[in-house]
Structure formats: structure tokens, C-alpha cells
Design an enzyme around this catalytic site. Structure first.
Site, PDB file in Angstrom:
ATOM      1  N   PRO A  13      -0.375  -6.679 -18.926  1.00  0.00           N
ATOM      2  CA  PRO A  13       0.341  -7.595 -19.823  1.00  0.00           C
ATOM      3  C   PRO A  13       0.198  -7.154 -21.275  1.00  0.00           C
ATOM      4  CG  PRO A  13      -1.657  -8.628 -18.984  1.00  0.00           C
ATOM      5  CD  PRO A  13      -1.523  -7.318 -18.283  1.00  0.00           C
ATOM      6  N   GLU A  14       1.244  -7.344 -22.050  1.00  0.00           N
ATOM      7  CA  GLU A  14       1.208  -6.990 -23.467  1.00  0.00           C
ATOM      8  C   GLU A  14       1.190  -8.281 -24.292  1.00  0.00           C
ATOM      9  OE1 GLU A  14       4.002  -3.779 -24.241  1.00  0.00           O
ATOM     10  OE2 GLU A  14       3.579  -2.911 -22.298  1.00  0.00           O
ATOM     11  N   GLN A  32      -8.115  -7.469 -19.800  1.00  0.00           N
ATOM     12  CA  GLN A  32      -8.073  -6.060 -19.379  1.00  0.00           C
ATOM     13  C   GLN A  32      -6.921  -5.856 -18.401  1.00  0.00           C
ATOM     14  OE1 GLN A  32      -9.750  -4.235 -21.176  1.00  0.00           O
ATOM     15  NE2 GLN A  32     -11.620  -5.258 -21.800  1.00  0.00           N
ATOM     16  N   ASN A  63       2.678  -0.521 -23.250  1.00  0.00           N
ATOM     17  CA  ASN A  63       3.518   0.614 -22.919  1.00  0.00           C
ATOM     18  C   ASN A  63       5.018   0.342 -23.017  1.00  0.00           C
ATOM     19  OD1 ASN A  63       3.148   3.304 -22.482  1.00  0.00           O
ATOM     20  ND2 ASN A  63       3.644   3.129 -20.307  1.00  0.00           N
TER      21      ASN A  63
END
Ligand SMILES: [Zn+2]
Length: 273
Positions: free
Chosen positions: A2-3, A70, A169
Site C-alpha cells: 500500500p502507498e 510494512q 511504486n
């Protein structure tokens, strides 16, 4: 992984379940934290902040729970004590009269005094969080051209949490695409217009992804492609995970490369050297 936008969404859900309610019961899976169970029981949650991929659950008695998901951590919100069927390890459970906020699989959980939060090793070095703080395009532009950063490659910088918090990403590929920056460049190789666009795209893409559940492509394009029967993976992003598919702007085939051991997608025409 997850961002920032996904973490802020999760924080919103935790906040909705816990904020302004008294904690009836709290349990940690880690022995070192068990002593805090008595301290936090009876306290009221005042809010849930994010700092990039870290979450800060605030209590009215001067304590804060720091958690970082994380790769595997996952929050689940349930009616009180209604545990889901899952093989995941429960690491933290916060219960109030109505709801239970359950954190599974995360290993990075700490309890801090409020005044210790700014000195926490992750919090101290992490960059600005666009979804929790007021960050302007001008501030980002200054950051992108500062001596500390401008000789490093964009592809490395954008994943460095001390640069801007919460970029992961997919956002990395999408920001470089909207800024028209070839992945081999550094800020110092980029034109002022590219830097300006990168600063703008960082803010707009994070906010849009947060608001539109991870969709970073222009919402009109997403609607059109959806109407044409395309799947979410096909319409969700400008370039990310779209190798060999035509660019939404120029129809050139999107390419996939490795940058910093992570896959990166770009349009060789829109992001020409
Ligand atoms: Zn293109």
C-alpha cells in the site's frame, strides 16, 4: 504494497471507528507492549494521523501508538469483538462499545509518549506527507531542486520516504509520466517545466488516488475505458502495469524496465530523453 493514499484510507476507517470513543479494552501481541494495555484502557482516541506509510493513533492521555504496516500489515474494522475468519496473526486490537479496530500481521508497532513521536527514527527522517499536511507545489519544487536531492536519480528519489512520504511504486511511474521525465534523469538534468510538473503531479496524483480509490488516470479517461468494457487494471493508471498497451496520450506502446529493483513503466515518446 500500500502507498500513501491507501494508508490514509485505512487511517480514515480506523479513525471513524475509534475517534472520540473510550477504549474499553486493548491488547497487544507483543510482550514488551503488554504494560501499555492498562495505561490505554479507559483513554479516548483523539485522532489517527499518517506520516507516509506510518500511522499514529493518538490518545487523550498523552500516548500515541505508532504502527507501520510494512508489506503485510492490515487493519480490519469490525463490530465490537466480531473477529473475522483469517489465518493472519492479530497484533493489536482496540475495542470500544461499538467497534473493534484490529491490526493483523504488522510487526512494527510501538507505544510512544506524544513528545517522543517527532524523535522516532522513522518519523524524524520521513519527508512531507501530502495527505496529512499542507504541502504546496512551491515547497515541493524547492525540495526537488535542493542540494540534498537534485543529483540523485528521480527513480531512486521518488521511492525514498525521506524525499516525499507515501510515494510507492505505482505513484513513481505515474508522477514521472505526467511530468514527461525519462526514468534515467535526475532533477538536475530536468527542465524547470519538468520540475514544476513533477511537483504538481506529486500533489494531484496522491490526492486523486486517495479520492478515487487508487485510480490515477484522468477520471474521464477511466470512465470512457470502463464503458468500453476494460478491466480496472486496464483503465486504472496512465502507464503503471500497462506494458505493450498504447499510451493514453500518444498511442506509443508503454515500456517496462527495472529501476532500483522495482518495475517501472514509461512512455518512450511522452518521456523522451
Ligand atoms: Zn505517450
Amino acid at each position: 504494497m500500500p502507498e500513501g493514499p491507501e494508508i490514509r484510507k485505512a487511517a480514515d476507517a480506523v479513525e471513524k471507528a475509534l475517534k472520540d470513543r473510550e477504549v474499553l479494552d486493548i491488547s497487544f501481541a507483543f510482550e514488551t507492549l503488554e504494560g501499555y494495555e492498562d495505561i490505554l484502557t479507559g483513554a479516548t482516541v483523539t485522532g489517527v494521523d499518517t506520516k507516509g506509510k506510518a500511522m499514529l493513533t493518538r490518545f487523550d492521555n498523552g500516548y500515541t501508538i505508532y504502527s507501520h504496516n510494512q508489506l503485510y500489515g492490515k487493519w480490519m474494522i469490525r463490530n465490537a469483538y466480531n473477529y473475522p475468519k483469517t489465518n493472519r496473526q492479530l497484533r493489536l486490537a482496540i475495542h470500544n462499545e461499538k467497534k473493534s479496530a484490529l491490526l493483523y500481521s504488522a510487526s512494527d508497532i510501538e507505544v510512544l509518549r506524544d513528545e517522543e513521536v517527532p524523535d522516532h527514527p522513522f518519523i524524524r527522517k520521513v519527508g512531507p506527507d501530502i495527505l496529512s499536511e499542507t504541502v504546496t507545489k512551491e515547497q515541493l519544487r524547492e525540495r526537488y531542486t535542493s542540494r540534498r536531492f537534485f543529483r540523485r536519480r528521480w527513480t531512486t528519489l521518488l521511492l525514498d520516504q525521506s524525499f516525499v512520504a507515501g510515494i510507492g511504486n505505482y505513484l513513481r511511474s505515474e508522477i514521472l509520466f505526467l511530468a514527461g521525465i525519462h526514468p534515467s534523469l535526475r532533477p538536475t538534468d530536468s527542465t524547470p517545466q519538468q520540475i514544476e510538473k513533477a511537483a504538481e503531479a506529486t500533489i494531484t496524483l496522491m490526492e486523486q488516488s486517495y479520492r478515487y480509490k487508487g485510480i490515477t488516470v484522468d477520471p474521464d479517461i477511466a470512465e470512457r475505458l470502463k464503458a468500453e468494457g476494460k478491466t480496472r487494471n486496464q483503465y486504472r493508471h496512465w502507464v503503471f502495469r500497462r506494458s505493450f498497451q498504447p499510451c493514453h496520450i500518444c498511442r506509443t506502446k508503454i515500456e517496462k524496465i527495472e529501476a532500483g529493483n522495482r518495475r517501472l513503466y514509461y512512455c518512450p515518446t511522452c518521456q523522451a530523453l
